[in-house]
Design an enzyme around this catalytic site. Structure first.
Site, short mmCIF file in Angstrom:
data_model
loop_
_atom_site.label_atom_id
_atom_site.label_comp_id
_atom_site.label_asym_id
_atom_site.label_seq_id
_atom_site.Cartn_x
_atom_site.Cartn_y
_atom_site.Cartn_z
N CYS A 161 -17.58 0.84 -19.70
CA CYS A 161 -18.82 0.53 -19.30
C CYS A 161 -19.68 -0.78 -19.53
O CYS A 161 -19.95 -1.60 -18.89
CB CYS A 161 -19.81 1.65 -19.35
SG CYS A 161 -19.21 3.23 -18.95
N CYS A 172 -25.55 1.77 -12.47
CA CYS A 172 -24.93 3.17 -12.31
C CYS A 172 -25.43 4.38 -13.00
O CYS A 172 -25.88 4.25 -14.21
CB CYS A 172 -23.24 2.69 -13.28
SG CYS A 172 -22.37 4.23 -13.45
N CYS A 202 -13.36 0.98 -14.83
CA CYS A 202 -13.86 2.45 -14.78
C CYS A 202 -12.60 3.51 -14.97
O CYS A 202 -12.41 4.17 -14.05
CB CYS A 202 -14.58 2.74 -13.55
SG CYS A 202 -15.68 4.17 -13.31
N CYS A 218 -18.42 -3.49 -17.38
CA CYS A 218 -18.75 -3.25 -15.96
C CYS A 218 -19.68 -4.05 -15.36
O CYS A 218 -20.64 -4.11 -15.91
CB CYS A 218 -18.56 -1.65 -16.04
SG CYS A 218 -18.94 -1.30 -14.21
N GLU A 267 0.83 -1.27 -0.03
CA GLU A 267 0.09 0.00 -0.01
C GLU A 267 0.80 1.33 0.04
O GLU A 267 0.70 2.16 -0.70
CB GLU A 267 -0.92 -0.01 1.39
CG GLU A 267 -1.97 -0.98 1.31
CD GLU A 267 -3.15 -0.46 0.10
OE1 GLU A 267 -3.47 0.67 -0.18
OE2 GLU A 267 -3.36 -1.36 -0.75
#
Ligand code: SF4
Length: 394
Positions: free
Chosen positions: A217, A226, A210, A220, A51
């Protein structure tokens, strides 16, 4: 393009609340990323390290560093006990060096305060150096199944589109609200076991589907729910009125070169190269010339046959010195950071082989640093552009 005017616009609908998390979890299992080393572990040391490395740095760059770091320092206890120079050398080239200093301090606190085990909640993790809310949420959800949402650039983009969230994300209030929506959308209370997959799914959706410029899309999993997609307005989100302003600076780098070694300063903790070794930095050539006039004596050795070239060249007037110095200027290197464009101009000044340590100058300043043998430069904790330049210069 249509304009969204629903009174509930920007707020999760009942359908989104019920289906977003399960859909994402199922999609991640089948289509998400599973190949990265930190995606196959729930070891908080590994997740935390990845991270921190991934902040502002691309996955392809992090891969090598991650493996090398873990091979050298395989546990948080080993990292806490390591000398800072080793940590900085392992980090050198990744940039944003405050991350490495905080990493080291954080490991020491994990050992001192938590007996060498990362605490399991985001609230406790956030009390450690260098761990912000999103990193804390990532560790707590990945490793300990806490039902808490990450909130980074990817999440802001995905959720602002999912909800057609109209708030301006350059401001704190809109971020607070969207963050609260992100928290409301996590998996239900009986499904904490799915939290690692949910968090990974959110990251994967933002990184692989995205996209900022061209959201895919058609691929997705959440397109049916959405709001931005329904209104054909994905490109409108996230709304951010203030953009990062990138400034530019020119730095002149003084490379004192005695043939087999160069003098490198050990920089203090602050600044973009904090904790690293680097040539002395000046903002103007005239400043460098003045410094050489004041401190050049330190580099000269006594005896007529051993007079350093630096004292021959820089014993003259400041105007002449600046002129002479311009002959030693090397081609400028452009180095791009998120907020800053750096133009780095090395100036190589040859000094006598027998030049001694650079300690306290005539003006009273103290210089912490060392002559570093050129054969050791590849292992030194140097900023990436400097290391690349020095190794190429030979
Ligand atoms: Fe993003 Fe399109 Fe998916 Fe909406 S449907 S979350 S805009 S990729």
């Amino acid at each position: 393009m249509s304009t969204l005017t629903s009174p509930t616009q920007g707020t999760p609908s009942a359908r989104q609340m019920a289906h977003f998390a399960p859909t994402l979890v199922a999609w991640q299992a089948e289509h998400g990323r599973h190949h990265l080393p930190w995606q196959r572990t729930q070891d908080p040391y590994h997740v935390w390290l990845s991270e921190i490395m991934l902040q502002q740095t691309q996955v392809s760059t992090v891969l090598d560093y991650f493996e090398r770091f873990l091979a050298a320092l395989p546990s948080v206890v080993a990292l806490a006990a390591a000398p800072q120079e080793q940590v900085m050398a392992l980090w050198a080239g990744l940039g944003y060096y405050s991350r490495a200093r905080n990493l080291h301090r954080c490991a020491q606190e994990v050992v001192a305060r938590f007996g060498g085990e990362f605490p399991p909640t985001a609230a406790q993790l956030e009390t450690l150096p260098g761990i912000g809310p999103s990193t804390a949420a990532a560790i707590a959800s990945f490793c300990f199944g806490e039902r808490i949402s990450i909130y980074d650039g990817n999440v802001k983009r995905v959720l602002s589109r999912l909800l057609a969230f109209d708030g301006d994300l350059s401001g704190g209030a809109a971020n607070k609200l969207l963050h609260a929506h992100a928290q409301a959308l996590v998996v239900g209370s009986g499904q904490a076991m799915a939290m690692p997959r949910y968090t990974q799914g959110l990251m994967d959706l933002g990184a692989t589907v995205c996209h900022l410029k061209a959201p895919n899309c058609g691929r997705c999993p959440v397109r049916e729910m959405c709001a931005a997609h329904a209104a054909d307005e994905a490109a409108r989100y996230p709304i951010k009125t203030k953009r990062i302003k990138r400034t530019s600076e020119r730095w002149y780098l003084l490379l004192l070169d005695k043939g087999d070694a160069v003098w490198l300063q050990q920089r203090g903790d602050a600044g973009i190269w904090g904790g690293l070794q680097a040539p002395l930095v000046f903002s103007a050539l005239a400043d460098m010339a003045r410094w050489l006039q004041l401190h050049g004596g330190m580099l000269a050795v006594s005896g007529p046959s051993q007079v350093s070239p630096i004292s021959q060249v820089f014993g003259a007037s400041p105007e002449l010195q600046a002129l002479q110095l311009s002959d030693l200027v090397q081609p400028t290197i452009k180095h791009q950071l998120t907020h800053k464009e750096l133009f780095l101009t090395p100036v190589v000044v040859p000094v006598a082989q027998a030049a001694g340590p650079l300690g306290v100058g005539e003006a009273g300043e103290q210089y912490v640093g060392a002559w570093v043998d050129k054969s050791q430069l590849a292992q030194a904790a140097l900023p990436a552009p400097i290391k690349k330049w020095l190794l190429a210069a030979g």
